[in-house]
Design a protein around this motif. Structure first.
Motif, PDB file in Angstrom:
ATOM      1  N   GLN A  53       0.819  -1.213   0.000  1.00 30.93           N
ATOM      2  CA  GLN A  53       0.000   0.000   0.000  1.00 30.93           C
ATOM      3  C   GLN A  53       0.852   1.262   0.000  1.00 30.93           C
ATOM      4  OE1 GLN A  53      -2.642   0.374   3.382  1.00 30.93           O
ATOM      5  NE2 GLN A  53      -2.964   2.555   3.058  1.00 30.93           N
ATOM      6  N   HIS A  54       1.824   1.322   0.886  1.00 28.36           N
ATOM      7  CA  HIS A  54       2.555   2.571   1.091  1.00 28.36           C
ATOM      8  C   HIS A  54       3.766   2.738   0.181  1.00 28.36           C
ATOM      9  CE1 HIS A  54       0.074   3.696   4.503  1.00 28.36           C
ATOM     10  NE2 HIS A  54       0.198   2.471   4.964  1.00 28.36           N
ATOM     11  N   LEU A  55       4.266   1.628  -0.372  1.00 30.83           N
ATOM     12  CA  LEU A  55       5.451   1.732  -1.226  1.00 30.83           C
ATOM     13  C   LEU A  55       5.143   1.536  -2.702  1.00 30.83           C
ATOM     14  CD1 LEU A  55       8.132  -0.197   0.870  1.00 30.83           C
ATOM     15  CD2 LEU A  55       7.453   2.211   0.992  1.00 30.83           C
ATOM     16  N   LYS A  56       4.006   0.872  -2.992  1.00 30.67           N
ATOM     17  CA  LYS A  56       3.686   0.567  -4.390  1.00 30.67           C
ATOM     18  C   LYS A  56       2.355   1.149  -4.839  1.00 30.67           C
ATOM     19  CE  LYS A  56       6.323  -3.731  -4.906  1.00 30.67           C
ATOM     20  NZ  LYS A  56       6.278  -5.116  -5.416  1.00 30.67           N
ATOM     21  N   GLY A  57       1.678   1.853  -3.930  1.00 28.60           N
ATOM     22  CA  GLY A  57       0.376   2.383  -4.304  1.00 28.60           C
ATOM     23  C   GLY A  57      -0.685   1.317  -4.398  1.00 28.60           C
ATOM     24  N   GLY A  58      -0.510   0.221  -3.678  1.00 31.54           N
ATOM     25  CA  GLY A  58      -1.473  -0.864  -3.695  1.00 31.54           C
ATOM     26  C   GLY A  58      -2.741  -0.514  -2.939  1.00 31.54           C
ATOM     27  N   PRO A  59      -3.714  -1.422  -2.919  1.00 28.50           N
ATOM     28  CA  PRO A  59      -4.967  -1.153  -2.219  1.00 28.50           C
ATOM     29  C   PRO A  59      -4.750  -1.024  -0.717  1.00 28.50           C
ATOM     30  CG  PRO A  59      -4.859  -3.448  -2.914  1.00 28.50           C
ATOM     31  CD  PRO A  59      -3.699  -2.750  -3.557  1.00 28.50           C
ATOM     32  N   ASP A  60      -5.715  -0.416  -0.055  1.00 29.17           N
ATOM     33  CA  ASP A  60      -5.658  -0.256   1.392  1.00 29.17           C
ATOM     34  C   ASP A  60      -5.472  -1.622   2.044  1.00 29.17           C
ATOM     35  OD1 ASP A  60      -6.248   0.128   4.139  1.00 29.17           O
ATOM     36  OD2 ASP A  60      -7.472   1.874   3.659  1.00 29.17           O
ATOM     37  N   ALA A  61      -4.458  -1.724   2.893  1.00 30.04           N
ATOM     38  CA  ALA A  61      -4.160  -3.008   3.538  1.00 30.04           C
ATOM     39  C   ALA A  61      -5.200  -3.383   4.576  1.00 30.04           C
ATOM     40  CB  ALA A  61      -2.782  -2.946   4.191  1.00 30.04           C
ATOM     41  N   GLY A  62      -6.019  -2.426   4.986  1.00 32.05           N
ATOM     42  CA  GLY A  62      -7.040  -2.722   5.987  1.00 32.05           C
ATOM     43  C   GLY A  62      -6.463  -2.925   7.376  1.00 32.05           C
ATOM     44  N   ALA A  63      -5.330  -2.298   7.642  1.00 30.92           N
ATOM     45  CA  ALA A  63      -4.700  -2.450   8.951  1.00 30.92           C
ATOM     46  C   ALA A  63      -5.531  -1.735  10.012  1.00 30.92           C
ATOM     47  CB  ALA A  63      -3.285  -1.903   8.921  1.00 30.92           C
ATOM     48  N   PRO A  64      -5.929  -2.434  11.071  1.00 30.66           N
ATOM     49  CA  PRO A  64      -6.688  -1.776  12.138  1.00 30.66           C
ATOM     50  C   PRO A  64      -5.752  -1.005  13.057  1.00 30.66           C
ATOM     51  CG  PRO A  64      -6.317  -4.054  12.712  1.00 30.66           C
ATOM     52  CD  PRO A  64      -5.704  -3.852  11.339  1.00 30.66           C
TER      53      PRO A  64
END
Length: 645
Positions: free
Chosen positions: A377-388
């Motif tokens: 998510q933060h390095l590749k612009g991927g989808p939201d990891a959904g980290a709580p």
């Protein structure tokens, strides 16, 4: 941080990002082509190109750095950098010598530029190594600390490494976890995601000490090898473990005698930091300068702090690192992940079980999937990891919980009071007359912390069956009646003891234990006949914590006990998240030694306890009081059940 002496090379080269990679020399024999480890190593060789560089810091010191770039990297396909800084060697050294693993297989196949750096003064890097180098809030000119070294490294990598996408992540376990935390301070603009895992936060509570009590076995084992001087850069990673001369750690450390004997008998002045530990028994300026927590500010990157509930080395670190970042960096993404793991177990094991505890399923997979999604998510612009906000494992019930705060909201402070005849209740004592239990604490026969005798550090003692200790006359045992319904304890514990001693100093060890019913539901006669372990009446350790009584008023200014005078001793115990199931009992054990995990208290007050002489070690009668006026208790935070108002 410490890994005992078994497989020390593994320990010193440990955690090449993931906690699984070990620096292997060129002499490592080739593996079978059918070996999955060999296949993975072959994948890295064919998909990554390795480079070695020396990166200049602002003071001119050059830090040895290796990085592995995906072979398909190009201006059209750029990759982020994932950096780990370590004191344990980035080896194997040489452009043609590759690591066997770079992270997890999933990370390797997803594709990152993996960068590894020897911190200053270690292995191939120039400069002077300083253990837990103090952070400088205000740096001028060429002044350095780990934050500035990280900044300068990231600046060089993003400007010089071909085909990087300008985004950097950082992670590491244990000592590399400390470097990850320190590197996040005053973050470089390119640093987008950081995951300090089992990070050292303050060596007066992490690793070296527990409430001022010296972690003898870990400190001795670790520094006997890690602490050896490195006068000049070297690619020699052939570290030799300390030869204990016996498989019996308990006997070795008993024969060692006072801590003050270690240098004369074994180190011979060669381990400088050991002598500094011995010279600083109190929480003085030496240790205070090595407390990173107040400096965890101006962090711009997203953070995922990871730890294990059964991490004997660094449990204090992740809990307090998360809390400090949360308090001092409002608005950033900051997640806490705590699972049922020993030190680094989230990457080195399936997390299905540990010692005498069985968690029912591979718990590590949940974390491994989440941390990859976090960096994507933060390095590749991927989808939201959904980290709580907090992903925490609930022991006893053996389930993951996603919470919006840690400790969880809505807990109710509750006290478990010690009572006569070994009872433990939620009601305060009513006896007006003096009431106490007593035992003789003998430094010549200290209570062992584990039944594992081996010199290497016991990883499973934090879930070990405590019946071996409960049956000793110098261990007090208090337990509730069988619970009528489940009881979930969440957050820090607090010991509130009213004690007295015939000596002038004493340690107090408090353990919270989950006691199984005599007949465990679901366990069949067929299972028993097949030899499967019957856990009936098992006393599983949930949390244990020692406290050096001389520090009851101040960690900086120790104070003797007045013999036979009743004194209150209060101390906080690291967090738990555990459900005691219906039919189980809560048990609290109290003792005054936990050897050789904790060095022996001589029970005679001396100004520097690390310099106690053999004649200072005396037997003493200790009492734990439990009357209306002196209500010894363990304070817990109870999380109400969903069906409670």
């Amino acid at each position: 941080m410490s890994f005992g002496t078994r497989g020390l090379l593994t320990a010193l080269a440990l955690f090449s990002l993931s906690g699984t990679a070990v620096a292997q020399s060129s002499a490592t024999p080739p593996k079978s082509a059918a070996d999955p480890d060999a296949e993975r190593a072959a994948y890295i060789r064919s998909h990554y190109a390795k480079y070695e560089v020396r990166i200049p810091m602002r003071d001119g010191v050059k830090l040895f750095t290796t990085f592995y770039v995906p072979t398909d990297a190009s201006p059209q396909k750029r990759y982020p950098v994932l950096l780990m800084r370590t004191p344990y060697s980035v080896g194997p050294y040489g452009a043609g010598q590759y690591k066997q693993t770079l992270a997890t297989a999933a990370f390797e196949k997803d594709g990152f530029i993996f960068a590894f750096q020897d911190v200053r003064g270690r292995f191939m890097s120039e400069g002077e190594f300083v253990n837990m180098r103090p952070h400088r809030d205000t740096k001028r000119g060429k002044e350095v600390d780990e934050s500035s070294d990280t900044y300068d490294t990231i600046d060089w990598l993003t400007k010089r490494v071909p085909n990087n996408n300008g985004r950097v992540g950082m992670w590491g376990v244990s000592y590399p976890g400390f470097y990850s935390s320190a590197g996040a301070i005053d973050s470089h603009p390119a640093l987008k995601a950081v995951s300090p895992q089992a990070p050292i936060a303050d060596w007066f509570w992490d690793d070296m000490h527990r409430h001022g009590a010296l972690n003898l076995q870990l400190s001795f084992s670790f520094f006997s090898s890690f602490g050896k001087p490195r006068p000049a850069p070297t690619d020699d990673v052939d570290w030799k473990p300390f030869d204990f001369g016996t498989p019996d750690a308990y006997q070795f450390f008993l024969d060692l005698g006072p801590v003050s004997n270690a240098d004369a008998k074994h180190f011979h002045g060669d381990i400088a930091f050991w002598n500094e530990i011995v010279a600083h028994p109190n929480y003085d300026a030496f240790w205070q300068a090595r407390n990173l927590l107040p400096h965890l500010k101006n962090i711009k990157a997203a953070v995922m702090v990871v730890g294990g509930w059964y991490d004997t080395e660094d449990l204090y670190g992740p809990l307090h690192t998360y809390a400090a970042i949360e308090k001092q960096n409002p608005g950033i993404a900051n997640t806490l992940v705590m699972g049922p793991w020993p030190h680094g177990g989230w990457m080195r094991s399936s997390g299905t079980s540990l010692g005498d505890a069985d968690f029912g399923f591979p718990t590590s997979t949940t974390y491994q999937d989440l941390v990859l999604a976090f960096f994507q998510q933060h390095l590749k612009g991927g989808p939201d990891a959904g980290a709580p906000e907090a992903l925490v494992f609930e022991g006893g019930a053996n389930r993951w919980r996603r919470l919006d705060a840690w400790p969880p909201k809505g807990t109710k402070p509750t006290r478990l009071y010690f009572q006569p005849q070994g009872a433990l209740t939620f009601q305060a004592p009513t006896a007006t007359a003096p009431s106490f239990d007593e035992y003789v604490s003998d430094p010549a026969k200290p209570v062992p912390y584990t039944q594992d005798l081996s010199p290497g550090w016991s990883k499973a003692y934090m879930t070990e069956d405590q019946r071996f200790a409960a049956r000793r006359p110098d261990v007090l045992v208090y337990q509730t009646e069988p619970l009528q319904k489940d009881l979930t304890v969440a957050g820090p514990l607090e010991a509130e003891l009213w004690v007295s001693t015939t000596g002038s100093d004493a340690d107090w060890v408090v353990k919270l234990v989950d006691v199984n019913p005599g007949k465990v539901p679901g366990f069949t006669k067929e299972q028993e006949q097949s030899g499967e372990h019957n856990r009936g009446s098992q006393q599983t350790l949930v949390r244990g914590e020692p406290f050096r009584g001389r520090f009851r008023d101040s960690y900086s200014e120790p104070k003797a006990f007045t013999p036979n005078e009743v004194t209150k001793v209060r101390f906080v115990i690291n967090d738990v998240f555990h459900t005691f199931q219906r039919g189980h009992r809560l048990m609290v054990q109290v003792q005054s030694s936990w050897f050789p995990f904790i060095d022996r208290n001589p029970q005679t007050f001396v100004p520097n306890i690390n310099e106690a002489k053999p004649t200072d070690f005396v037997r003493a009668m200790h009492r734990v009081h439990h009357s209306m006026a002196e209500p010894s208790a363990l304070k817990v935070n109870v999380l109400p059940a969903l069906d409670e108002p």
